[in-house]
Structure formats: structure tokens, C-alpha cells
Design an enzyme around this catalytic site. Sequence first.
Site, PDB file in Angstrom:
ATOM      1  N   ALA A  65      -8.124  85.523  -1.627  1.00  0.00           N
ATOM      2  CA  ALA A  65      -9.454  85.484  -2.228  1.00  0.00           C
ATOM      3  C   ALA A  65     -10.479  85.495  -1.098  1.00  0.00           C
ATOM      4  CB  ALA A  65      -9.596  84.224  -3.061  1.00  0.00           C
ATOM      5  N   GLY A 112      -4.471  84.802  -2.766  1.00  0.00           N
ATOM      6  CA  GLY A 112      -4.665  85.727  -3.881  1.00  0.00           C
ATOM      7  C   GLY A 112      -4.006  87.086  -3.637  1.00  0.00           C
ATOM      8  N   GLU A 115      -0.564  86.595  -4.701  1.00  0.00           N
ATOM      9  CA  GLU A 115      -0.605  86.470  -6.160  1.00  0.00           C
ATOM     10  C   GLU A 115      -0.824  87.829  -6.825  1.00  0.00           C
ATOM     11  OE1 GLU A 115      -3.632  83.448  -5.712  1.00  0.00           O
ATOM     12  OE2 GLU A 115      -2.391  82.011  -6.803  1.00  0.00           O
ATOM     13  N   GLU A 135      -3.417  78.318   0.823  1.00  0.00           N
ATOM     14  CA  GLU A 135      -4.656  77.697   0.332  1.00  0.00           C
ATOM     15  C   GLU A 135      -4.765  76.232   0.713  1.00  0.00           C
ATOM     16  OE1 GLU A 135      -2.605  79.617  -1.431  1.00  0.00           O
ATOM     17  OE2 GLU A 135      -3.721  80.976  -2.735  1.00  0.00           O
TER      18      GLU A 135
HETATM   19  N1  CAA Z   1     -11.746  85.718   2.948  1.00  0.00           N
HETATM   20  C1  CAA Z   1     -12.815  86.223   3.590  1.00  0.00           C
HETATM   21  N2  CAA Z   1     -12.734  86.826   4.806  1.00  0.00           N
HETATM   22  C2  CAA Z   1     -11.520  86.932   5.368  1.00  0.00           C
HETATM   23  C3  CAA Z   1     -10.359  86.435   4.745  1.00  0.00           C
HETATM   24  C4  CAA Z   1     -10.511  85.798   3.466  1.00  0.00           C
HETATM   25  N3  CAA Z   1      -9.451  85.337   2.776  1.00  0.00           N
HETATM   26  N4  CAA Z   1      -9.304  86.665   5.560  1.00  0.00           N
HETATM   27  C5  CAA Z   1      -9.792  87.304   6.647  1.00  0.00           C
HETATM   28  N5  CAA Z   1     -11.124  87.464   6.537  1.00  0.00           N
HETATM   29  C6  CAA Z   1     -12.038  88.102   7.491  1.00  0.00           C
HETATM   30  C7  CAA Z   1     -12.313  87.159   8.653  1.00  0.00           C
HETATM   31  O1  CAA Z   1     -13.319  86.234   8.331  1.00  0.00           O
HETATM   32  C8  CAA Z   1     -12.725  88.143   9.725  1.00  0.00           C
HETATM   33  O2  CAA Z   1     -14.043  88.553   9.469  1.00  0.00           O
HETATM   34  P1  CAA Z   1     -15.131  88.558  10.686  1.00  0.00           P
HETATM   35  O3  CAA Z   1     -14.594  89.609  11.644  1.00  0.00           O
HETATM   36  O4  CAA Z   1     -16.399  88.968  10.006  1.00  0.00           O
HETATM   37  O5  CAA Z   1     -15.131  87.207  11.276  1.00  0.00           O
HETATM   38  C9  CAA Z   1     -11.818  89.349   9.445  1.00  0.00           C
HETATM   39  O6  CAA Z   1     -11.404  89.228   8.077  1.00  0.00           O
HETATM   40  C10 CAA Z   1     -10.587  89.374  10.323  1.00  0.00           C
HETATM   41  O7  CAA Z   1      -9.916  88.114  10.188  1.00  0.00           O
HETATM   42  P2  CAA Z   1      -9.446  87.244  11.442  1.00  0.00           P
HETATM   43  O8  CAA Z   1     -10.368  87.426  12.596  1.00  0.00           O
HETATM   44  O9  CAA Z   1      -9.214  85.844  10.980  1.00  0.00           O
HETATM   45  O10 CAA Z   1      -8.062  87.976  11.785  1.00  0.00           O
HETATM   46  P3  CAA Z   1      -6.732  87.340  12.415  1.00  0.00           P
HETATM   47  O11 CAA Z   1      -5.830  88.504  12.676  1.00  0.00           O
HETATM   48  O12 CAA Z   1      -7.040  86.410  13.535  1.00  0.00           O
HETATM   49  O13 CAA Z   1      -6.098  86.419  11.243  1.00  0.00           O
HETATM   50  C11 CAA Z   1      -5.393  85.943   8.990  1.00  0.00           C
HETATM   51  C12 CAA Z   1      -5.646  87.014  10.053  1.00  0.00           C
HETATM   52  C13 CAA Z   1      -4.185  85.068   9.406  1.00  0.00           C
HETATM   53  C14 CAA Z   1      -5.075  86.660   7.698  1.00  0.00           C
HETATM   54  C15 CAA Z   1      -6.651  85.029   8.851  1.00  0.00           C
HETATM   55  O14 CAA Z   1      -7.791  85.866   8.661  1.00  0.00           O
HETATM   56  C16 CAA Z   1      -6.582  84.075   7.705  1.00  0.00           C
HETATM   57  O15 CAA Z   1      -5.949  83.034   7.806  1.00  0.00           O
HETATM   58  N6  CAA Z   1      -7.260  84.409   6.568  1.00  0.00           N
HETATM   59  C17 CAA Z   1      -7.358  83.516   5.434  1.00  0.00           C
HETATM   60  C18 CAA Z   1      -6.050  83.439   4.658  1.00  0.00           C
HETATM   61  C19 CAA Z   1      -6.188  82.508   3.483  1.00  0.00           C
HETATM   62  O16 CAA Z   1      -6.431  81.310   3.634  1.00  0.00           O
HETATM   63  N7  CAA Z   1      -6.005  83.055   2.262  1.00  0.00           N
HETATM   64  C20 CAA Z   1      -6.124  82.283   1.037  1.00  0.00           C
HETATM   65  C21 CAA Z   1      -7.512  82.389   0.475  1.00  0.00           C
HETATM   66  S1  CAA Z   1      -7.827  81.293  -0.889  1.00  0.00           S
HETATM   67  C22 CAA Z   1      -7.122  82.058  -2.229  1.00  0.00           C
HETATM   68  O17 CAA Z   1      -6.556  83.140  -2.140  1.00  0.00           O
HETATM   69  C23 CAA Z   1      -7.278  81.332  -3.552  1.00  0.00           C
HETATM   70  C24 CAA Z   1      -6.503  81.874  -4.687  1.00  0.00           C
HETATM   71  O18 CAA Z   1      -5.324  81.616  -4.825  1.00  0.00           O
HETATM   72  C25 CAA Z   1      -7.161  82.679  -5.733  1.00  0.00           C
END
Ligand code: CAA
Length: 261
Positions: A65, A112, A115, A135
Site C-alpha cells: 500500500a 498489499g 495481498e 506491515e
Molecule cells: N509506499 C510508498 N512509497 C514507497 C513504498 C510504499 N509502500 N515502498 C517504496 N516506496 C518508495 C520509497 O519511498 C522511495 O521513494 P523516494 O525515492 O521518493 O524516497 C522509492 O519507492 C524507492 O524505495 P526505497 O528507496 O525504499 O528502495 P529500497 O530498494 O531501499 O527498498 C523496499 C525497497 C524494501 C521495498 C522499501 O522501499 C520498503 O520497505 N518499502 C515499504 C514496504 C512496506 O512496508 N510495505 C507494506 C505497506 S503497508 C500495506 O501494504 C498495508 C496493507 O496490507 C493494505
Amino acid sequence: MSYEHIRVETRGAVGLVTLDRPEAMNALCDGLLREVSAAVRAFAADDGVGAVVLTGGDEVFAAGADIKEMQGRPFVDLFLGDFPNSHQEVWVTLEQCRKPVIAAVAGYALGGGCELAMACDFILAAETAKFGQPEVKIGALPGAGGTQRLTRLVGKSKAMEMCLTGRLMDAAEAERVGLVSRVLPVERLLDEALAVAGRIAELSRPAVFMAKEAVKVADETTLQEGLRFERRLFEAAFATADCAEGMAAFAGKRKPAFRNR
Ligand code: CAA
């Protein structure tokens, strides 16, 4: 319809939806999910399409998400709105879609994103795929089926570990525990997903719909009820012209000509 966050095309009788928000690792903002829902609905209504492939391309399926968009949303708004189903009808769309939807996953399928892949009928994974429900690391929990679908797919122990620690699962482990049906080299993933979907699209549509419906019932009912449901559908298949054609073609050593009737 024009799309901002996804690409939509048809390849023969296969509908292809590609998530296309690389700047955010295909994070599932409301707009993207609305578009996926609209595209899947359009394919569901298109008689020329027999199956759908959902992919994020070669690099990343979806990193979850959109945290930046979700951040700060008041509880009452989410609760009264039945979030995420209300904002993101894609979950309901995929649940209700009668045509097979195959997820082709390369790179991260997190939160998500995992999911979304699990809401499809089966997952083909690239060797680079990584699945997870992280999450808990941002003080939340899976909200679009992760605790339920993952548990049904891989069992309580793995699901608990993934949801409680946020540990990621690589493609080999995902195949071993039944989360994905097959693992492929990344350069072959999309071609193979399209080929599988194409083969499904050539089959008798009533038979495909019935088989999909029967398998889905297995998640929701007792064995006896499921077996009864399967038997009734099996018998019903004999009322279709395609079933007669399929059996006649087998006996006659020829290729069947299905008419979806
Ligand atoms: N939401 C918004 N932006 C995201 C994102 C997310 N879930 N995942 C990555 N991005 C964005 C980052 O903010 C970054 O943007 P900027 O360049 O503008 O800063 C860009 O994508 C690249 O990401 P990273 O610099 O973090 O890249 P990385 O290679 O170092 O790491 C990653 C990759 C491990 C996927 C890391 O981005 C990460 O941990 N992302 C979040 C994962 C997460 O927690 N997902 C669960 C979300 S909650 C959910 O999904 C609820 C549900 O069940 C409905």
C-alpha cells in the site's frame, strides 16, 4: 479509458495489466488500485478475453500500500468507509472475477503487493521474487487479506512468522510452501504467464469458470459440502456443447473446437 498508473493491453485472448509506478516501486495508491479494478472489470466483460495476467514488470511487483498516502488517515474515516475495500474496490473485483487472473511476480511483492498477488488465482514467480507482509514494522498489520489468504496458502506457522516478524520469503521458499505455483527465470516470466493464460483462454469457458468456482469453494466450506458442489458442477458441465465437443474430439483423435457454449 486512459490510465495513469498502469498499462493495459490485450495479447490475443489474454488481457495484460502492468503496474507502472516505478518511482514508488509500484506502491498501491488509491488511483492505481482503482485503475487495476477498472481494467480487470473491462476484461471480465470482454468476450474476446479468456484470462488475465497481472504483473509489475521485471523489477518489482508492488512494495505494498502507498504508505505516504495512507499516513495520517483518521481511524473513523477508515472504519466508516470499510477501508481498504471502499477506496480500493480491486479486492472485491478480483474476488468476483470469473475469468482466471494470473499474477506474474518479479522482485518485491510486499504488504498489499503480496495481498494483490494472493488475490489472483495463482502466482507464477521469477527467481527474483520476494514475498512478505512487513506491515508490523510500520506499526500496522496486513489489511487486504494477508492474515487470511497467506494462512490458507502456507499454513499458520509460516503465516504467523511472516506477519509477526515481517521476514521476506524468497521464490524458492514460496514455491516449496505452496505460495506460488512455479518459479521461472525472470526473463521468461511474462512470456510463460502469457502462454499459460493463452492456453486457458483456448479452453471451454464454461468449464474454466466452473473449475475456478469449485476450487475457490474449497477455501470456504467443509469437505463434504465442497465435494457436493464439485459433483453438481461436474454434472452440469455435461449440459454444455463444449463438453460433448471435448469428449468427441478426444475419441476422434482431433483438436476440440470449443464455442463457449
Ligand atoms: N509506499 C510508498 N512509497 C514507497 C513504498 C510504499 N509502500 N515502498 C517504496 N516506496 C518508495 C520509497 O519511498 C522511495 O521513494 P523516494 O525515492 O521518493 O524516497 C522509492 O519507492 C524507492 O524505495 P526505497 O528507496 O525504499 O528502495 P529500497 O530498494 O531501499 O527498498 C523496499 C525497497 C524494501 C521495498 C522499501 O522501499 C520498503 O520497505 N518499502 C515499504 C514496504 C512496506 O512496508 N510495505 C507494506 C505497506 S503497508 C500495506 O501494504 C498495508 C496493507 O496490507 C493494505
